[in-house]
Design a protein around this motif. Structure first.
Motif, PDB file in Angstrom:
ATOM      1  N   LEU A  28      43.453   7.845  54.890  1.00 31.44           N
ATOM      2  CA  LEU A  28      42.685   9.082  55.130  1.00 31.44           C
ATOM      3  C   LEU A  28      42.820   9.526  56.581  1.00 31.44           C
ATOM      4  O   LEU A  28      42.929  10.722  56.879  1.00 31.44           O
ATOM      5  CB  LEU A  28      41.207   8.849  54.789  1.00 31.44           C
ATOM      6  CG  LEU A  28      40.901   8.619  53.314  1.00 31.44           C
ATOM      7  CD1 LEU A  28      39.419   8.296  53.124  1.00 31.44           C
ATOM      8  CD2 LEU A  28      41.273   9.848  52.483  1.00 31.44           C
ATOM      9  N   SER A  29      42.815   8.553  57.489  1.00 30.43           N
ATOM     10  CA  SER A  29      42.959   8.874  58.903  1.00 30.43           C
ATOM     11  C   SER A  29      44.330   9.504  59.159  1.00 30.43           C
ATOM     12  O   SER A  29      44.466  10.459  59.935  1.00 30.43           O
ATOM     13  CB  SER A  29      42.791   7.582  59.717  1.00 30.43           C
ATOM     14  OG  SER A  29      42.782   7.857  61.075  1.00 30.43           O
ATOM     15  N   MET A  30      45.337   8.985  58.473  1.00 33.75           N
ATOM     16  CA  MET A  30      46.698   9.529  58.625  1.00 33.75           C
ATOM     17  C   MET A  30      46.744  10.976  58.120  1.00 33.75           C
ATOM     18  O   MET A  30      47.350  11.848  58.759  1.00 33.75           O
ATOM     19  CB  MET A  30      47.675   8.652  57.833  1.00 33.75           C
ATOM     20  CG  MET A  30      49.125   8.938  58.143  1.00 33.75           C
ATOM     21  SD  MET A  30      50.211   7.857  57.190  1.00 33.75           S
ATOM     22  CE  MET A  30      49.970   6.259  57.927  1.00 33.75           C
ATOM     23  N   LYS A  31      46.085  11.250  57.012  1.00 36.08           N
ATOM     24  CA  LYS A  31      46.075  12.627  56.488  1.00 36.08           C
ATOM     25  C   LYS A  31      45.406  13.565  57.501  1.00 36.08           C
ATOM     26  O   LYS A  31      45.904  14.669  57.768  1.00 36.08           O
ATOM     27  CB  LYS A  31      45.321  12.680  55.146  1.00 36.08           C
ATOM     28  CG  LYS A  31      46.159  12.174  53.980  1.00 36.08           C
ATOM     29  CD  LYS A  31      45.375  12.156  52.674  1.00 36.08           C
ATOM     30  CE  LYS A  31      45.196  13.519  52.066  1.00 36.08           C
ATOM     31  NZ  LYS A  31      46.435  14.119  51.563  1.00 36.08           N
ATOM     32  N   ALA A  32      44.291  13.099  58.077  1.00 34.74           N
ATOM     33  CA  ALA A  32      43.590  13.944  59.049  1.00 34.74           C
ATOM     34  C   ALA A  32      44.467  14.184  60.280  1.00 34.74           C
ATOM     35  O   ALA A  32      44.540  15.302  60.802  1.00 34.74           O
ATOM     36  CB  ALA A  32      42.271  13.289  59.449  1.00 34.74           C
TER      37      ALA A  32
ATOM     38  N   VAL B 229      55.563   9.822  61.366  1.00 36.92           N
ATOM     39  CA  VAL B 229      54.359   9.019  61.629  1.00 36.92           C
ATOM     40  C   VAL B 229      54.763   7.563  61.765  1.00 36.92           C
ATOM     41  O   VAL B 229      55.499   7.036  60.925  1.00 36.92           O
ATOM     42  CB  VAL B 229      53.354   9.134  60.449  1.00 36.92           C
ATOM     43  CG1 VAL B 229      52.107   8.297  60.722  1.00 36.92           C
ATOM     44  CG2 VAL B 229      52.977  10.587  60.181  1.00 36.92           C
ATOM     45  N   PHE B 230      54.271   6.913  62.819  1.00 37.63           N
ATOM     46  CA  PHE B 230      54.478   5.473  62.977  1.00 37.63           C
ATOM     47  C   PHE B 230      53.154   4.792  62.677  1.00 37.63           C
ATOM     48  O   PHE B 230      52.116   5.149  63.253  1.00 37.63           O
ATOM     49  CB  PHE B 230      54.932   5.161  64.409  1.00 37.63           C
ATOM     50  CG  PHE B 230      55.091   3.685  64.690  1.00 37.63           C
ATOM     51  CD1 PHE B 230      55.753   2.855  63.806  1.00 37.63           C
ATOM     52  CD2 PHE B 230      54.575   3.137  65.860  1.00 37.63           C
ATOM     53  CE1 PHE B 230      55.903   1.493  64.065  1.00 37.63           C
ATOM     54  CE2 PHE B 230      54.719   1.770  66.133  1.00 37.63           C
ATOM     55  CZ  PHE B 230      55.387   0.955  65.227  1.00 37.63           C
ATOM     56  N   SER B 231      53.175   3.792  61.796  1.00 34.92           N
ATOM     57  CA  SER B 231      51.945   3.124  61.389  1.00 34.92           C
ATOM     58  C   SER B 231      52.028   1.617  61.640  1.00 34.92           C
ATOM     59  O   SER B 231      52.508   0.857  60.796  1.00 34.92           O
ATOM     60  CB  SER B 231      51.682   3.405  59.896  1.00 34.92           C
ATOM     61  OG  SER B 231      50.410   2.929  59.547  1.00 34.92           O
ATOM     62  N   PRO B 232      51.538   1.175  62.818  1.00 36.05           N
ATOM     63  CA  PRO B 232      51.550  -0.261  63.094  1.00 36.05           C
ATOM     64  C   PRO B 232      50.534  -0.992  62.208  1.00 36.05           C
ATOM     65  O   PRO B 232      49.346  -0.697  62.277  1.00 36.05           O
ATOM     66  CB  PRO B 232      51.141  -0.351  64.573  1.00 36.05           C
ATOM     67  CG  PRO B 232      51.336   1.040  65.131  1.00 36.05           C
ATOM     68  CD  PRO B 232      51.060   1.951  63.972  1.00 36.05           C
TER      69      PRO B 232
ATOM     70  N   VAL C   4      49.249   6.160  63.777  1.00 38.74           N
ATOM     71  CA  VAL C   4      47.970   5.772  63.161  1.00 38.74           C
ATOM     72  C   VAL C   4      48.245   4.573  62.257  1.00 38.74           C
ATOM     73  O   VAL C   4      49.161   4.604  61.451  1.00 38.74           O
ATOM     74  CB  VAL C   4      47.320   6.949  62.390  1.00 38.74           C
ATOM     75  CG1 VAL C   4      48.286   7.621  61.454  1.00 38.74           C
ATOM     76  CG2 VAL C   4      46.093   6.519  61.633  1.00 38.74           C
ATOM     77  N   GLY C   5      47.463   3.524  62.450  1.00 43.42           N
ATOM     78  CA  GLY C   5      47.751   2.326  61.661  1.00 43.42           C
ATOM     79  C   GLY C   5      46.558   1.397  61.556  1.00 43.42           C
ATOM     80  O   GLY C   5      45.459   1.702  62.035  1.00 43.42           O
TER      81      GLY C   5
ATOM     82  N   ALA D  43      50.943  11.826  77.158  1.00 44.26           N
ATOM     83  CA  ALA D  43      51.916  12.517  78.024  1.00 44.26           C
ATOM     84  C   ALA D  43      53.217  12.795  77.269  1.00 44.26           C
ATOM     85  O   ALA D  43      53.909  13.778  77.539  1.00 44.26           O
ATOM     86  CB  ALA D  43      52.184  11.668  79.263  1.00 44.26           C
ATOM     87  N   LYS D  44      53.529  11.943  76.317  1.00 40.55           N
ATOM     88  CA  LYS D  44      54.757  12.115  75.532  1.00 40.55           C
ATOM     89  C   LYS D  44      54.546  13.099  74.371  1.00 40.55           C
ATOM     90  O   LYS D  44      55.464  13.402  73.626  1.00 40.55           O
ATOM     91  CB  LYS D  44      55.147  10.720  74.996  1.00 40.55           C
ATOM     92  CG  LYS D  44      56.556  10.563  74.460  1.00 40.55           C
ATOM     93  CD  LYS D  44      56.758   9.093  74.077  1.00 40.55           C
ATOM     94  CE  LYS D  44      57.755   8.911  72.949  1.00 40.55           C
ATOM     95  NZ  LYS D  44      59.143   8.886  73.349  1.00 40.55           N
ATOM     96  N   GLY D  45      53.282  13.539  74.197  1.00 37.52           N
ATOM     97  CA  GLY D  45      52.978  14.473  73.115  1.00 37.52           C
ATOM     98  C   GLY D  45      52.773  13.794  71.772  1.00 37.52           C
ATOM     99  O   GLY D  45      52.853  14.422  70.723  1.00 37.52           O
ATOM    100  N   VAL D  46      52.520  12.482  71.800  1.00 33.45           N
ATOM    101  CA  VAL D  46      52.289  11.748  70.549  1.00 33.45           C
ATOM    102  C   VAL D  46      50.790  11.742  70.258  1.00 33.45           C
ATOM    103  O   VAL D  46      49.986  11.399  71.131  1.00 33.45           O
ATOM    104  CB  VAL D  46      52.790  10.284  70.668  1.00 33.45           C
ATOM    105  CG1 VAL D  46      52.473   9.500  69.400  1.00 33.45           C
ATOM    106  CG2 VAL D  46      54.276  10.259  70.955  1.00 33.45           C
ATOM    107  N   LEU D  47      50.426  12.129  69.036  1.00 31.08           N
ATOM    108  CA  LEU D  47      49.016  12.122  68.648  1.00 31.08           C
ATOM    109  C   LEU D  47      48.665  10.699  68.190  1.00 31.08           C
ATOM    110  O   LEU D  47      49.165  10.236  67.164  1.00 31.08           O
ATOM    111  CB  LEU D  47      48.809  13.137  67.531  1.00 31.08           C
ATOM    112  CG  LEU D  47      47.369  13.465  67.135  1.00 31.08           C
ATOM    113  CD1 LEU D  47      47.342  14.758  66.339  1.00 31.08           C
ATOM    114  CD2 LEU D  47      46.764  12.353  66.330  1.00 31.08           C
ATOM    115  N   TYR D  48      47.825  10.043  68.962  1.00 33.49           N
ATOM    116  CA  TYR D  48      47.451   8.647  68.664  1.00 33.49           C
ATOM    117  C   TYR D  48      46.020   8.600  68.140  1.00 33.49           C
ATOM    118  O   TYR D  48      45.097   9.087  68.804  1.00 33.49           O
ATOM    119  CB  TYR D  48      47.584   7.806  69.943  1.00 33.49           C
ATOM    120  CG  TYR D  48      46.854   6.490  69.887  1.00 33.49           C
ATOM    121  CD1 TYR D  48      47.259   5.477  69.023  1.00 33.49           C
ATOM    122  CD2 TYR D  48      45.736   6.247  70.696  1.00 33.49           C
ATOM    123  CE1 TYR D  48      46.576   4.273  68.953  1.00 33.49           C
ATOM    124  CE2 TYR D  48      45.050   5.037  70.642  1.00 33.49           C
ATOM    125  CZ  TYR D  48      45.470   4.057  69.769  1.00 33.49           C
ATOM    126  OH  TYR D  48      44.797   2.873  69.693  1.00 33.49           O
ATOM    127  N   VAL D  49      45.838   8.022  66.959  1.00 33.00           N
ATOM    128  CA  VAL D  49      44.479   7.801  66.450  1.00 33.00           C
ATOM    129  C   VAL D  49      44.055   6.394  66.875  1.00 33.00           C
ATOM    130  O   VAL D  49      44.722   5.411  66.511  1.00 33.00           O
ATOM    131  CB  VAL D  49      44.414   7.905  64.915  1.00 33.00           C
ATOM    132  CG1 VAL D  49      42.989   7.645  64.432  1.00 33.00           C
ATOM    133  CG2 VAL D  49      44.890   9.266  64.453  1.00 33.00           C
TER     134      VAL D  49
END
Ligand code: NAD
Length: 367
Positions: free
Chosen positions: A167-171, A244-247, A268-269, A287-293
């Motif tokens: 759900l967090s990934m969808k948001a 999307v990268f999901s650790p 988001v992971g 700074a790299k423009g990556v959206l991190y949850v």
């Protein structure tokens, strides 16, 4: 996992570090008969009793164990607060090898220490722990969760954790691309364990294009066989193409060596403490423009599940609680945009505000 930095031996004063990090209580537990050497850290109980996992790990030194338990317990305060739970943050570490160092006596001894805290700390499972160990602790204290179903437990939290990450990934994808559909998105999952597997099945069901990896390649190949994913070598994951990268493996995977390699727009992971240095790495991602949850926002399904066990609720209630993770994620992202802050800082600010509103000391959390 422990960091090389050690705030306590470096400063010589545990009380000073506790005051700086906002901890209420740190308990050192020693039982020579069973070989128990453990530390329980209670960070903040403003919102409720502190809850957090017991981690059994062969720490190289007491200082390393202390550093880990102080950081992990503080993160639990933030996770519970930002998730709307009436719980505080705590954690316990047992110094030892989980493959060779376990016994009923050792966990009963730990259970007696937990009992001595009269419910201010509630134990759950973390790295190196199994349901059986929790059941041994339960012989000495009521203040323990993660029990086998036969002993009144609610069962494995991983499916609920994965649902919350989904759900967090969808948001996050909605915020990044304008639609929360995951169909056709390339999603790269690090790890093919419990959380990753449940997540991959949901994502495949939505028509996402998956890439998976695991240190144990056979696990990644097995998951790929079930979900139609591609497989990359674990060592190549940071350079693989993805939206999307999901650790979903271990912590500290995002750092000044790996962030420059990332191709994804969104991270988001499920992994706890995925940033090696929270402030520095959150800023580098922004700074790299990556959206991190922040991980403690996305992976809160596990603690929600455990809170249901505490309240004697059904497993289905955990999924209803986890629905909130979609809106929680959007709230954090909006707040970061409004404040011009990193998403990590925005999530902490939301958690701190909730604790302050409940009467907690702003000083303790150093707002
Ligand atoms: P797991 O042990 O089932 O799976 C982890 C997998 O990651 C393993 O297959 C392991 O081989 C693999 N792995 C380890 N290092 C790797 C690397 N560098 N590259 C690729 N693969 C690697 O664990 P899990 O229960 O799925 O938990 C995954 C993460 O989510 C952990 O960080 C955990 O703390 C966190 N978490 C889990 C829950 C939960 O409910 N299980 C809740 C909150 C947070």
């Amino acid at each position: 996992m422990p960091s090389s930095q050690d705030p306590v031996t470096g400063s010589g004063s545990l009380l000073r570090v506790m005051s700086e990090m906002g901890h209420e209580q740190v308990v050192h537990c020693c039982d020579p008969e069973t070989g128990l050497r453990a530390i329980i850290a209670i960070h903040d109980t403003t919102l409720g009793p502190s809850l957090g996992g017991v981690r059994m790990w062969p720490y190289a030194s007491e200082g390393e164990a202390l550093t880990d338990v102080l950081r992990l317990s503080r993160a639990m305060t933030y996770k519970a607060a930002v998730s709307g739970l009436d719980l505080g943050g705590g954690k316990a570490v047992v110094i030892g090898d989980s493959r060779t160092g376990k016994s009923e006596g050792l966990f009963r001894a730990l259970g007696r220490f937990v009992e001595g805290l009269s419910g201010r700390y509630i134990a759950a499972e973390d790295v190196g722990m199994e349901e059986r160990d929790m059941a041994w602790m339960r012989l000495e204290t009521r203040h323990v969760t993660g029990l086998p179903k036969a002993d009144g437990g609610i069962g494995n939290p991983s499916p609920v954790t994965a649902y919350g990450v989904y759900l967090s990934m969808k948001a996050a994808v909605k915020s990044a691309y304008g639609s929360d559909s995951l169909a056709g998105r390339r999603i790269l999952i690090q790890g093919a364990g419990n959380v990753a597997s449940h997540l991959a099945h949901r994502l495949a069901g939505d028509g996402a294009r998956l890439t998976v990896c695991d240190l144990h390649k056979s696990r990644a190949e097995h998951l790929a066989g079930l979900t139609g994913a591609d497989v990359v070598e674990a060592g190549d994951v940071f350079e693989a193409d993805a939206d999307v990268f999901s650790p979903c493996a271990l912590g500290a995977v995002l750092n000044d060596r790996t962030i420059p390699m990332l191709k994804a727009d969104v991270v988001v992971g499920g992994a706890n403490n995925m940033l090696e240095n929270p402030e520095r790495d959150a800023a580098a991602l922004a700074a790299k423009g990556v959206l991190y949850v922040p991980d403690f926002v996305a992976n809160a399904g596990g603690i929600m599940h455990v809170s249901c066990e505490l309240e004697g609720k059904e497993e289905s209630h955990s999924y209803r609680l986890a629905e909130a993770i979609y809106d929680n994620t959007l709230r954090v992202l909006e707040r970061a945009g409004r404040d011009g802050a990193t998403t990590a800082r925005a999530a902490e600010a939301l958690a701190e505000e909730r604790i302050r509103a409940a009467g907690g000391s702003a000083r303790r959390l150093r707002v």
